[in-house]
Design an enzyme around this catalytic site. Structure first.
Site, PDB file in Angstrom:
ATOM      1  N   GLY A   1     -44.019  39.166 -18.842  1.00 49.78           N
ATOM      2  CA  GLY A   1     -42.954  39.408 -17.873  1.00 49.78           C
ATOM      3  C   GLY A   1     -43.353  40.189 -16.628  1.00 49.78           C
ATOM      4  CG  ASP A  51     -45.567  51.325 -30.530  1.00 44.54           C
ATOM      5  OD1 ASP A  51     -44.794  51.808 -29.674  1.00 44.54           O
ATOM      6  OD2 ASP A  51     -45.177  50.665 -31.513  1.00 44.54           O
ATOM      7  CE1 TYR A  65     -32.906  47.722 -21.672  1.00 43.01           C
ATOM      8  CE2 TYR A  65     -31.084  46.828 -20.367  1.00 43.01           C
ATOM      9  CZ  TYR A  65     -32.440  47.085 -20.526  1.00 43.01           C
ATOM     10  OH  TYR A  65     -33.337  46.720 -19.539  1.00 43.01           O
ATOM     11  CB  ALA A 125     -49.955  44.779 -18.645  1.00 40.35           C
ATOM     12  CB  THR A 126     -48.632  41.741 -23.402  1.00 39.51           C
ATOM     13  OG1 THR A 126     -47.344  42.279 -23.725  1.00 39.51           O
ATOM     14  CG2 THR A 126     -49.718  42.684 -23.901  1.00 39.51           C
TER      15      THR A 126
END
Ligand code: NDP
Ligand code: 8X3
Length: 252
Positions: free
Chosen positions: A13, A60, A153, A10-11
């Site tokens: 983007g 993390d 990815y 939530a930090t």
């Protein structure tokens, strides 16, 4: 009573935009991430929103002991989680496989796949107890198709796609909704992280192109969360109007 939503990553983007959007719409929010100073800032902003109730978890997602401890240690009035948004994730590097960096692969697999699993194991157990809940996994167009240099990815996001389908089956008898939201290009810190802090290279990705922003995805998440009880949106693919899929986009 407000629903409690836990949002990973939530930090910045999409996760940050979602936390603010849900707080605006009367959800109580648990915000998580590694950068504590950004979580503290966001907490202050959420306190100004209609719900105003916010709780920080600092860990993390790759560290299963930290994840398990954080959920186990939630205070009683935060434990009854209704919504889990598995958003924390990243791309690192953009190379052909033979030129790739093993550490980059491990960071992506450990975060995007294993981190999502650790979170889901703990939080879905709470939801199963009460036969109620909604899990939203942030996949990607990269989980629907594969592009050159995207190898690992794309692999992690294809895994998210498959795991989401499996989760939906496993959660069926527990009345837990499971949704995948698969964005195309969203302008966030994503490219800065992918290119390991190379700002110039990151900015080039969006140059002349009109991308999605975090709030567009937050809108979709709010929509999915506000359908009637008998409706579950299984899968959404959202791109900018200027993008058809992973391979085709138009620039001005
Ligand atoms: P950002 O880089 O802006 O945000 C990523 C968030 O994930 C940050 O809050 C970061 O927090 C958190 N995060 C990353 N690694 C970890 C970790 N190991 N533990 C805990 N938190 C972590 O990118 P986006 O908002 O764009 O990305 C969010 C999700 O959306 C990702 O899953 C991404 O793959 C997906 N996505 C993004 C698209 C895009 O074009 N931007 C398109 C499609 C999907 P912190 O660093 O503080 O830990
Ligand atoms: C992020 C979108 O196209 O960079 O998942 O893979 S893309």
């Amino acid at each position: 009573m407000n629903r409690i939503a836990l949002i990973t990553g939530a930090t910045s983007g999409i996760g940050r935009a979602t936390a603010l959007k849900l707080a605006q719409n009367n959800f109580d929010i648990i915000i998580t991430g590694r950068r504590i100073e950004l979580l503290d800032e966001l907490k202050k902003e959420i306190k100004e929103k209609p719900s105003g109730r916010v709780h920080i978890l600092h860990f993390d997602v790759r560290d299963k002991e930290q994840v398990f401890k954080a959920i186990d240690a939630l205070p009683k009035d935060w434990k009854d989680i209704d919504v889990l948004v598995n958003n924390a994730g990243l791309a690192v590097g953009l190379e052909h496989l033979h030129d790739g960096t093993v550490d980059d692969w491990e960071r992506m697999i450990d975060t995007n796949v294993k981190g999502l699993l650790y979170m889901t194991k703990k939080v879905s157990a709470i939801m199963v107890e009460k036969n109620h809940g909604h899990i939203i996994n942030i996949g990607s167009t990269a989980g629907k198709e594969v592009y050159e240099f995207g190898n690992v990815y794309c692999g992690t996001k294809h895994a998210v796609d498959a795991i989401t389908k499996g989760m939906r089956i496993d959660m069926l008898k527990h009345k837990i909704k499971v949704t995948a939201i698969n964005p195309g290009m969203v302008e966030t810190e994503f490219s800065l992280v992918r290119f390991k802090g190379d700002k110039e290279r990151a900015e080039k990705v969006y140059k002349g192109f009109n991308p999605l922003i975090g709030e567009d995805i937050a809108d979709a998440i709010l929509y999915v969360l506000t359908r009637p009880e008998h409706v579950c949106i299984n899968d959404m693919i959202i791109t900018a109007t200027a993008q058809a899929n992973s391979l085709y986009k138009v620039t001005e």
